[in-house]
Structures are given as C-alpha cells and as structure tokens.
Design an enzyme around this catalytic site. Structure first.
Site, mmCIF file in Angstrom:
data_model
loop_
_atom_site.group_PDB
_atom_site.id
_atom_site.type_symbol
_atom_site.label_atom_id
_atom_site.label_comp_id
_atom_site.label_asym_id
_atom_site.label_seq_id
_atom_site.Cartn_x
_atom_site.Cartn_y
_atom_site.Cartn_z
ATOM 1 N N ARG A 179 18.302 -15.919 -36.646
ATOM 2 C CA ARG A 179 18.638 -15.440 -35.309
ATOM 3 C C ARG A 179 19.801 -16.229 -34.703
ATOM 4 N NH1 ARG A 179 19.520 -13.841 -31.066
ATOM 5 N NH2 ARG A 179 18.178 -13.105 -29.387
ATOM 6 N N ARG B 54 4.110 -8.923 -34.051
ATOM 7 C CA ARG B 54 5.269 -9.823 -33.862
ATOM 8 C C ARG B 54 5.285 -10.972 -34.866
ATOM 9 N NH1 ARG B 54 7.640 -9.574 -28.418
ATOM 10 N NH2 ARG B 54 7.898 -7.340 -28.227
ATOM 11 N N ARG C 19 9.945 -15.467 -33.246
ATOM 12 C CA ARG C 19 10.549 -16.768 -32.891
ATOM 13 C C ARG C 19 9.674 -17.986 -33.127
ATOM 14 N NH1 ARG C 19 11.884 -14.358 -27.217
ATOM 15 N NH2 ARG C 19 10.009 -13.304 -27.918
ATOM 16 N N TYR D 197 10.279 2.738 -20.543
ATOM 17 C CA TYR D 197 11.519 1.959 -20.701
ATOM 18 C C TYR D 197 12.744 2.793 -20.357
ATOM 19 C CZ TYR D 197 9.443 -2.217 -22.696
ATOM 20 O OH TYR D 197 8.748 -3.371 -22.874
ATOM 21 N N ASP E 53 12.658 -2.972 -33.494
ATOM 22 C CA ASP E 53 12.048 -2.964 -32.168
ATOM 23 C C ASP E 53 11.723 -1.524 -31.810
ATOM 24 O OD1 ASP E 53 11.620 -4.976 -29.811
ATOM 25 O OD2 ASP E 53 12.218 -3.069 -28.921
HETATM 26 O O1 CP3 Z 1 5.755 -7.106 -35.138
HETATM 27 C C1 CP3 Z 1 6.802 -7.435 -35.744
HETATM 28 O O2 CP3 Z 1 6.997 -8.576 -36.194
HETATM 29 C C2 CP3 Z 1 7.818 -6.352 -36.013
HETATM 30 C C3 CP3 Z 1 8.920 -6.279 -35.083
HETATM 31 C C4 CP3 Z 1 8.671 -5.907 -33.618
HETATM 32 C C5 CP3 Z 1 9.403 -6.493 -32.551
HETATM 33 N N1 CP3 Z 1 9.058 -5.844 -31.403
HETATM 34 C C6 CP3 Z 1 10.376 -7.565 -32.708
HETATM 35 C C7 CP3 Z 1 10.907 -8.240 -31.514
HETATM 36 C C8 CP3 Z 1 7.834 -4.952 -33.050
HETATM 37 C C9 CP3 Z 1 6.790 -4.072 -33.726
HETATM 38 C C10 CP3 Z 1 8.099 -4.912 -31.656
HETATM 39 C C11 CP3 Z 1 7.435 -3.975 -30.738
HETATM 40 C C12 CP3 Z 1 7.779 -3.971 -29.316
HETATM 41 N N2 CP3 Z 1 8.992 -4.243 -28.736
HETATM 42 C C13 CP3 Z 1 6.890 -3.578 -28.289
HETATM 43 C C14 CP3 Z 1 5.481 -3.088 -28.494
HETATM 44 C C15 CP3 Z 1 4.547 -4.217 -28.772
HETATM 45 C C16 CP3 Z 1 4.351 -5.153 -27.621
HETATM 46 O O3 CP3 Z 1 4.832 -6.282 -27.705
HETATM 47 O O4 CP3 Z 1 3.656 -4.760 -26.687
HETATM 48 C C17 CP3 Z 1 7.572 -3.684 -27.069
HETATM 49 C C18 CP3 Z 1 7.027 -3.384 -25.676
HETATM 50 C C19 CP3 Z 1 8.906 -4.088 -27.357
HETATM 51 C C20 CP3 Z 1 10.027 -4.281 -26.406
HETATM 52 C C21 CP3 Z 1 10.568 -5.650 -26.440
HETATM 53 N N3 CP3 Z 1 11.269 -6.203 -27.499
HETATM 54 C C22 CP3 Z 1 10.500 -6.625 -25.425
HETATM 55 C C23 CP3 Z 1 9.817 -6.447 -24.078
HETATM 56 C C24 CP3 Z 1 11.180 -7.761 -25.884
HETATM 57 C C25 CP3 Z 1 11.498 -9.015 -25.095
HETATM 58 C C26 CP3 Z 1 10.325 -9.870 -24.914
HETATM 59 C C27 CP3 Z 1 10.296 -10.924 -25.968
HETATM 60 O O5 CP3 Z 1 9.250 -11.074 -26.629
HETATM 61 O O6 CP3 Z 1 11.325 -11.598 -26.095
HETATM 62 C C28 CP3 Z 1 11.629 -7.500 -27.209
HETATM 63 C C29 CP3 Z 1 12.350 -8.427 -28.102
HETATM 64 C C30 CP3 Z 1 11.805 -8.648 -29.473
HETATM 65 N N4 CP3 Z 1 11.289 -7.689 -30.297
HETATM 66 C C31 CP3 Z 1 11.782 -9.891 -30.184
HETATM 67 C C32 CP3 Z 1 11.236 -9.637 -31.448
HETATM 68 C C33 CP3 Z 1 11.041 -10.615 -32.577
HETATM 69 C C34 CP3 Z 1 12.360 -11.191 -29.675
HETATM 70 C C35 CP3 Z 1 13.843 -11.070 -29.767
HETATM 71 C C36 CP3 Z 1 14.567 -12.335 -30.100
HETATM 72 O O7 CP3 Z 1 14.556 -12.797 -31.251
HETATM 73 O O8 CP3 Z 1 15.242 -12.841 -29.171
#
Ligand code: CP3
Length: 343
Positions: free
Chosen positions: A37, A24, A28, A150, A73
């Site tokens: 964003r 990640r 943010r 999911y 994502d």
């Molecule tokens: O790692 C990186 O920087 C690359 C991008 C990336 C994101 N999500 C961006 C993201 C990657 C590789 C993921 C993987 C992801 N997404 C996983 C597996 C890794 C983990 O965290 O266990 C999972 C389960 C998801 C599903 C997901 N996406 C959730 C549950 C959420 C909401 C929770 C949260 O953190 O807000 C997201 C949103 C998300 N994915 C954000 C980002 C930067 C935040 C979105 C925003 O900007 O509002």
C-alpha cells in the site's frame, strides 16, 4: 460434492472441522499489506491484478485462513456505471458527484463487467492460479441497498437522511435506482463466478439501519432479485448485514445459503431457528482480537459450542480492525482449527 471445507460447510455437509476466514482479512493490520500500500494507492491496487492477487493471498500464507477473498472494494463497481470514486488519504471513499435526483439515475449505465471491470476478472483468475487448489476463492459485491446509500449520500458516516428522504418522498425513484443496481450486481457476480469465484458474499452493511418493515419493502426485493439470477450451481451465496439482528428472519427469506451474522446476534438462537435451512457465518466481535490468546480461545470455544459442528463458517462479526496484532488473528484461526477438530 464440493471438496473444500468452506464449501461443504456452506451446504451443511459433514466437515472434519469448522472453516475460518475474516472479513477485511487482506488489510492494514498486516505489515505486508501496508508495504504494498505504501507503493500504490488503494484504487491502483484494486485495478492492478498482480497487486490485488498479492495482497489477497497474504492472509492465506501469513494467517492460515481457510478461504481467500479477492482484494477489491464494494464501491469500485459503481465507477464504470458513471460515478467517479475517490479514496482520500485517511478519509475513506467518496463520490464527489453523488446521485441527487432522477436525472442522475438516467446517467448511470449498467455495463458489461468484462469491459468496465475486467481487472476484477483478471485478479480472480490470478488468485485461482496462485492458490493452486489449497482453499476456495470468494467473490463479493455490495447489495443494492448499501450501494444506493453510498451513491446517494456520497460518503460514509453522515447518517442516512438522504436515502430515507428519497424513500419517504420519492419511493419510485429510489426503486428505479435499486433496480438498476440489482441488474449490475447480478452481472458483476456472475462475471466473478465465471472468472473463478467459488462462493460469493453480498455485503448489505447499511441495511441494519432499516426497520423490518422497511427492509422488506426497500432492500430485500432487490437482494432477492440478485440471488435468484445468479449462476450458482455449486457456488454458495452468503448474505451479510451489519447490525442486522432484527432482520435475521428476513435474511432467511432471500434464498441465500449462508447467513453471516454480526457479533450482537445470538448465533445459537439463529442456529435453532434457521439451522435446518441455512448455514451460519460468524460471529466473533472484531474487538475480541485485542484479547489475550487465552481469552481469544475462550471466545472461539463459546461460538463453536453455540453454532455446532456442521453448517458453520467461523468469521468475525465485521471486518478486522487495522490495529489488531497479526499474531492475535493467527491465534484466533489456530483456535478455531484446533478446537473444532473432530475425530
Ligand atoms: O475482505 C477483504 O479483505 C476483501 C476486500 C474488501 C475491502 N472492502 C477492502 C478495503 C471488502 C470485501 C470490502 C467491503 C466493503 N468496503 C464494505 C462492506 C463490508 C463492511 O466493511 O461493512 C464497505 C462498506 C466498504 C466501503 C469502504 N471501503 C469503506 C467505508 C472504507 C474506508 C474505511 C476503512 O476501513 O478504511 C473502505 C476502504 C477499504 N476497503 C480498505 C480495505 C483494505 C482500507 C483502504 C486502505 O488500505 O487505505
């Protein structure tokens, strides 16, 4: 022989120092990410290659990491298969019409990623161009089991009763879904590799909720099927499970090059057990980045000592928290790069 530090570490070849990146890392906690964003919603960012590439490269320029992971994502892949995906303000991802039974699996299609997910190929190509050889570019996908949770549950955080309900009542139906997802993940990752990804990570975030026996039965065969079918010549495969301490021996049976561990696992013990066959990635507690610089350096040193000088990619044990000051992430990266340097 691959030249980048991270690729050499993934193949357990000699390195001058330990490479480091953060799950990640494009996210943010960076004001620069929040500025992009503020102008576009999350899915628009994923689907606009210029925006995706811009935020992918932010941690390279601002934090100094040794790899770029392209911005997207794990769930976007399910949309062209036929599952509408929405990201609600502050609420995370949601599938309004999750999979409820066999007929819903019928309506899921395995698609050619170049058609349904062309924006990913474009984002990867743009990232490669802008990185200009400085560090390797990482691709990723969810593993079939995590994607299935999911698709069936519809969202995060409600327990796993539905997916386990299927497992106990209709295991064949669940296997049909996982098999379809495995085929889609395989073609998606091969498409990423063809588009410029130099290593790929499979996120099996929710597999940690399974017992060893169940992981072996439900999840592992499909992850192994994906890994077996990747065009991985020179492209290392990383497997990550959150809360997967009890599954490490199973992870080592999947055919991956790198085992990515969360912070609860003793990385030194895994090094002893699997260090001859696998590189390790991890595993700083993401909360350690709330610490002082001095404390962060101590924690980094502890992990470097346990993991040893080769076959280690430094990372957090899970994604970076949005409220971590970027300066602390920089301090962690600096600490790894300084403290692990040899000669
Ligand atoms: O790692 C990186 O920087 C690359 C991008 C990336 C994101 N999500 C961006 C993201 C990657 C590789 C993921 C993987 C992801 N997404 C996983 C597996 C890794 C983990 O965290 O266990 C999972 C389960 C998801 C599903 C997901 N996406 C959730 C549950 C959420 C909401 C929770 C949260 O953190 O807000 C997201 C949103 C998300 N994915 C954000 C980002 C930067 C935040 C979105 C925003 O900007 O509002």
């Amino acid at each position: 022989m691959p030249d980048h530090l991270l690729l050499r570490a993934a193949f357990r070849q000699p390195v001058e120092r330990t490479p480091v990146w953060m799950m990640r890392q494009a996210g943010r906690y960076l004001p620069e990410y929040r500025a992009v964003r503020a102008k576009a919603d999350f899915l628009t960012m994923c689907k606009t290659p210029e925006l995706a590439a811009e935020v992918s490269l932010q941690p390279l320029d601002l934090i100094g990491v040794d790899a770029v992971i392209f911005f997207s994502d794990i769930l976007t892949m399910l949309e062209p298969m036929g599952l509408e995906l929405v990201f609600e303000k502050g609420g995370g991802p949601r599938f309004p019409e999750p999979i409820n039974g066999p007929e819903d699996i019928e309506r899921l299609h395995v698609v050619d990623p170049a058609d349904g997910l062309g924006f990913v190929g474009d984002a990867l190509a743009l990232c490669r161009k802008q990185i200009d050889g400085r560090v390797p570019l990482l691709g990723f996908s969810g593993a079939p089991f995590t994607l299935a949770t999911y698709a069936i549950e519809g969202c995060t955080g409600k327990g796993f009763n539905k997916v386990k309900h299927w497992y106990y009542r209709e295991p064949k139906t669940l296997a049909t879904l996982l098999e379809k997802l495995a085929r889609q993940v395989t073609s998606y990752l091969n498409y990423q590799i063809a588009s410029g990804a130099q290593a790929v990570q499979l996120f099996d975030t929710w597999a940690g909720t399974l017992s060893r026996e169940d992981y072996r039965t439900i999840a592992a065969p499909f992850t192994r099927q994906v890994i077996d079918r990747l065009n991985r010549d020179g492209v290392p495969v990383i497997i990550y499970i959150n809360g997967g301490d009890h599954l490490v021996d199973e992870m080592a049976q999947l055919g991956a090059d790198v085992l990515s561990l969360d912070w609860r696992t003793d990385i030194g013990a895994v090094k002893q057990r699997h260090g001859q066959t696998h590189a390790l990635q991890g595993n700083l507690d993401p909360c350690a980045l709330y610490g002082t610089e001095e404390r962060i350096r101590l924690e980094v040193q502890r992990i470097l000592d346990a993991a040893g000088p080769t076959g280690h990619i430094f990372n957090l044990g899970h994604g970076i928290h949005p409220d971590v000051p970027p300066e602390n992430a920089r301090a962690m990266v600096r600490a790894v790069q300084e403290l692990s340097r040899r000669s």
